[in-house]
Scaffold this active site. Structure first.
Site, PDB file in Angstrom:
ATOM      1  N   GLY A 290       0.822  -1.212   0.000  1.00 54.71           N
ATOM      2  CA  GLY A 290       0.000   0.000   0.000  1.00 54.71           C
ATOM      3  C   GLY A 290       0.851   1.255   0.000  1.00 54.71           C
ATOM      4  O   GLY A 290       2.085   1.199   0.050  1.00 54.71           O
ATOM      5  N   CYS A 291       0.162   2.381  -0.037  1.00 59.54           N
ATOM      6  CA  CYS A 291       0.856   3.664  -0.241  1.00 59.54           C
ATOM      7  C   CYS A 291       1.679   4.082   0.962  1.00 59.54           C
ATOM      8  O   CYS A 291       2.845   4.440   0.829  1.00 59.54           O
ATOM      9  CB  CYS A 291      -0.155   4.737  -0.625  1.00 59.54           C
ATOM     10  N   PHE A 292       1.102   4.047   2.159  1.00 60.81           N
ATOM     11  CA  PHE A 292       1.867   4.437   3.344  1.00 60.81           C
ATOM     12  C   PHE A 292       3.103   3.549   3.508  1.00 60.81           C
ATOM     13  O   PHE A 292       4.187   4.014   3.829  1.00 60.81           O
ATOM     14  CB  PHE A 292       0.999   4.323   4.607  1.00 60.81           C
TER      15      PHE A 292
ATOM     16  N   SER B 220       5.894   4.145   0.982  1.00 63.29           N
ATOM     17  CA  SER B 220       6.580   5.378   1.340  1.00 63.29           C
ATOM     18  C   SER B 220       7.544   5.159   2.503  1.00 63.29           C
ATOM     19  O   SER B 220       8.702   5.579   2.467  1.00 63.29           O
ATOM     20  CB  SER B 220       5.520   6.424   1.688  1.00 63.29           C
TER      21      SER B 220
END
EC number: 1.2.1.38
Lengths: 346, 346, 346, 346
Positions: free
Chosen positions: C149-151, C154
């Site tokens: 996922g995005c979090f 990152s």
């Protein structure tokens, strides 16, 4: 390999050209000029290109830029392109001018609205107006191209299909236009600060806007009867995009179908301009980041008016994208090259 | 009737003072200075006041402004208030300085961080630090008030209740702050244009920000052990508001209830600063347009950290609202006068 | 020609896949499922494709979708991919799962955090974690891919280069993350209405977020010492993008140069992940609309902390772009195919 | 002490009433109904009131609400106020209806546009239309008040001063209106999600909008000749505010001064409606958060058109503020009570 220079490469239209062209393998950048950022690397803007690009912004030196480039895009405020175009006559370089210097046929009108002298009026006859969908043949052989602005492109793409129709009253045209903030350019003014514009909305230049004579001039070419335009620009708190709501009185009863057919015929084979299906309504984000223009047409039987809605991205179809479309034609390339873009949604 | 002048009345903190005070019947404006808009009427800003206000912006003339005012608010960039405060000594006028000139006790630190000479160091001992909730007594008798800035107010209101606690490690403080754009002031810069900031987010001054020494100075006054602060400001694409996320290491097991109690005791009788109920989380729009500050406190048992969330409106509790709160105290008025505001939602 | 189906094609990650793949000439869409818009044409979303695409959204019929596709992207809420992956075992189809169903190695942790049964635990050993830059070899031969996922992407891209370093304290990691609204998905809730979020900012799930175990699991694989993460997500009023500010205590004096060198080595040959030059700071719009991730690294000598800033587009590198990057590898294509995108600025 | 109940207190107009009235010392809230948040405390919305308010949202029980209140504000979707007004006849309670149920004189038109039966047509004659500036006398004695909506208030305040003028063509009126998102209410729909609307702009209900008959009905009352209105609403990506651009054909040459004089006479003594000075242009943020309406009037000699620009806050002067203005009149109070608000800028 087409050698390209951009004059004014750090303003919004200049940097949009850079953005759209930088990954093309058939383009080589020669000079990217910027008075503000001379010496700064392009990768300050686009850090992810650090392994690809070693370009830096430079000053404009006419003899170098014009001699070494195949095409020069002028992305400067009005008043500069006249000089550059005259210098360019001595070189085998094409000039695509995104400023208004060569858009108005009438010298007096230009000088009245822009408050500078038209010092290159001898070049006006050879300047080609770059509304691509309506002027392809001339564009293909142009050496000096006057690229239309965003409001005007939006108005013309929405209106030209009906300008020859006997059903409309060409003196009744009202254009209520709403533009994103990038249309105001990148100069630092209090009025364009984030804290001023966020949550805000306003009209400006309500009765008298520089684009009125250009719109009327181009519409008139397609109309037998005198054209008159009411044009009211508004400033939207969004970054890019123009939405234009156009009202025209109909002279007599005419079916929506008949008027839609005019748009259909005009745009059915176009790649970038589309008539929406009945029932669809255009939205700004349908075209954000693309060279597309979406048009919807409705007849209000109750009020006997034609209502036309147009959306396009002011920095692309309204400026740098159309300039590239024109460059493609001027260099014998596929008109769509580098412009098959999908809208950024959400 | 209190005679008020605002120096720098068209910047964001100055015009916020104007906005908050203009309808008060106990306030009379004497001078509203502005270098940019000298001669322009206040009603250019607030057209709905056209029947009420005939004020215009003027230049700053010390002898007039200081002689005819009961209080002068200095809403100018750093470096000006020192001169004004010295001039003011000759008049029975109070000075409320919203700039940083009198916030730092240590002359050397001021001069290092602000890169100007501290030319009014003799006035520093008499300058009162205006964090209202913690300094009421001194404020009441102040003639020269150093009004804290927005980031610092946010950090201090969130941290001071626990600075005396043996449970926290005061060298472990991390302040991750997010500010609306008005915090950057109203000067015209490309970086603060709408088209640059909309859809954007960034950190700035990551390791070294001018507010670090002020935060550490004020925290240290409430701590027996040495305090050290990591402070990272970020710029939010909103007009106003500061949201601060604070992390502190806990030295030992301590219950959330015990730490919450410290905040509860500190703020239970405050009108503008509130500890949220358990389960509530602060949001920027809960305080937009108000002088309120909301604080939430949570203990993470897994990581042994205290997390404090603070929101306030940078232009009100973080600047002009707190300045009015202080003015009210300095003039013996109800501290809340003119500050019972409801948040603008939505 | 790769035959592609997207399950959940009208959510934000699904429609982003559609947007990024639709103009590729080596991709043929088979099924685009949507419970909400069954029967609606794709050109309702993208009217400018009216001459190109005749696709419509359909329901999910396993036997058709799985038999006729080479690859299926699962863009559904957690709990669905387990069933689909089990069905897919009977077909020669690859599954790229953008949901969390196959990201957590520990069944108990998955069931605790997602509150459903892990009904496909037998497939977990064969599921490959799709953080492309760190797992290329396994991804190339994967049939079932768990796309991060995005979090988490990152956090991992920012932290993994130093996880093996003896200089950092892996129990001191604080991740203060700020996400655009599209990260919350496209379901209609009052909390995500425009009028609620514009001008707003808030933290959520402050102590306990579903992504914490996934971040710790993946970081731990690169660390000899126990890892512990404090993770605080915040919601930004922008459409897309994640900005992550990471704080880590340094155990001893270590130069910034030495730590930068770890990132430099890791990313110097990467096309999508870049260490910024010293002095540059990442901004959200530098990566908007691209598959790029920009990382900056600074050492604060005063506080003995390492600060890492990371930006990426949550819908592209944080979801659909990385999924395409992985698909490219799984089908033996150039990893960058279709992902050479320029950021939309302004 | 006026006992007030709000039905639908958690929608945008209901919560705006709450926000504007809650600090008034002459108002006592009896019931705040909400189907969605029954039992929740008001301080969940306004945490800073925790020491002041112990109110909670309740269900609507007619006999309690109507018996114990002096005035009931109906902030519910159309169709509910008819029932409530009929129930209220048995109690000495005034009803201020912010829904459209009592705005249209013609039962058939109401039923056609709103697709419900008008079940309280017997009450229509006694319902007073609450455009305050034009109807004060009737409002003072009203028991049932139909509060106009935001688009209609904006159109009427801009047009009524000239509706009796022989210079205009009342069949030529074009109203191009732009509204902030809160005008769409607080129901959860995908179309109104932040990620859908940020950066977006669109028209809707282009030829047929429910407010057209109401605008025409009210304008007709001031015109001898038949009135016809073209009305096109657009959705702005801002939270609150309506900007209306109105075009009217002038029948003959008439000076701007002469037409401005009509507005001047009408509004010179008004506290909330103002004609801007020549040269000023209205902006949305000039009225954000206030009960003010700003009007500018220009004559385009070239096109023989009158252009009227109007701004107001859709939730205040366009809904709840005007409702309070009316309540003040109905209870014999100063019309401005609680409505002296300054715009939130920036």
């Amino acid at each position: 390999m087409i050698k390209v220079s951009i004059l004014g490469a750090t303003g919004y239209t200049g940097s949009e050209l850079l953005r759209l062209l930088i990954l093309r393998s058939d383009i080589e950048f020669k000079y990217l000029t910027s008075t503000r950022l001379v010496g700064r690397a392009v990768t300050d803007y686009y850090p992810h290109l650090k392994n690809l690009s070693s370009l830096a912004f430079t000053e404009y030196e006419a003899e170098k830029v014009l001699a070494e480039s195949d095409v020069v895009f002028v992305c400067l405020p009005h008043g500069h392109a006249m000089t550059i175009a005259k210098q360019a006559k001595q070189y085998p370089v094409k000039v695509i001018d995104l400023s208004p210097d060569f858009r108005l046929d009438d010298v007096a009108v230009y000088e009245e609205y822009y408050e500078v002298n038209q010092t290159a009026s001898d070049l006006l006859p050879s300047a080609v107006y770059g509304l691509t969908e309506y002027n392809r043949e001339q564009i293909q052989s142009a050496d000096l191209l006057a690229n239309p602005g965003c409001f005007v492109t939006s108005a013309l793409l929405g209106l030209l299909p009906v300008m020859g129709s006997a059903h409309i009253n060409p003196k009744s045209i009202i254009i209520d236009a709403k533009s994103g903030v990038s249309g105001a350019g990148k100069s630092a003014t209090v009025a364009n600060l984030f804290a001023e514009l966020q949550g805000n909305f306003k009209a400006y230049n309500v009765l008298r806007h520089r684009h009125i004579p250009e719109i009327e001039q181009e519409l008139q070419k397609f109309s037998l009867d005198p054209v008159q335009v009411q044009f009211t620009p508004h400033l939207l708190p969004i970054e890019r995009g123009i939405f234009t709501t156009i009202y025209i009185d109909l002279k007599e009863d005419v079916s929506e179908a008949e008027l839609r057919e005019l748009f259909q015929q005009q745009y059915v084979n176009e790649k970038f301009v589309h008539l929406l299906d009945k029932g669809q309504l255009p939205e700004m984000k349908m075209i954000r980041g693309t060279n597309n223009c979406l048009v919807q047409v409705q007849v209000d039987k109750r009020t006997h008016r034609l209502i036309i809605l147009v959306v396009l991205d002011n920095l692309i179809k309204g400026a740098s994208g159309q300039a590239i479309q024109n460059m493609n034609l001027m260099f014998g390339l596929d008109e769509q090259k580098g412009l098959n873009l999908m809208p950024l949604t959400p």
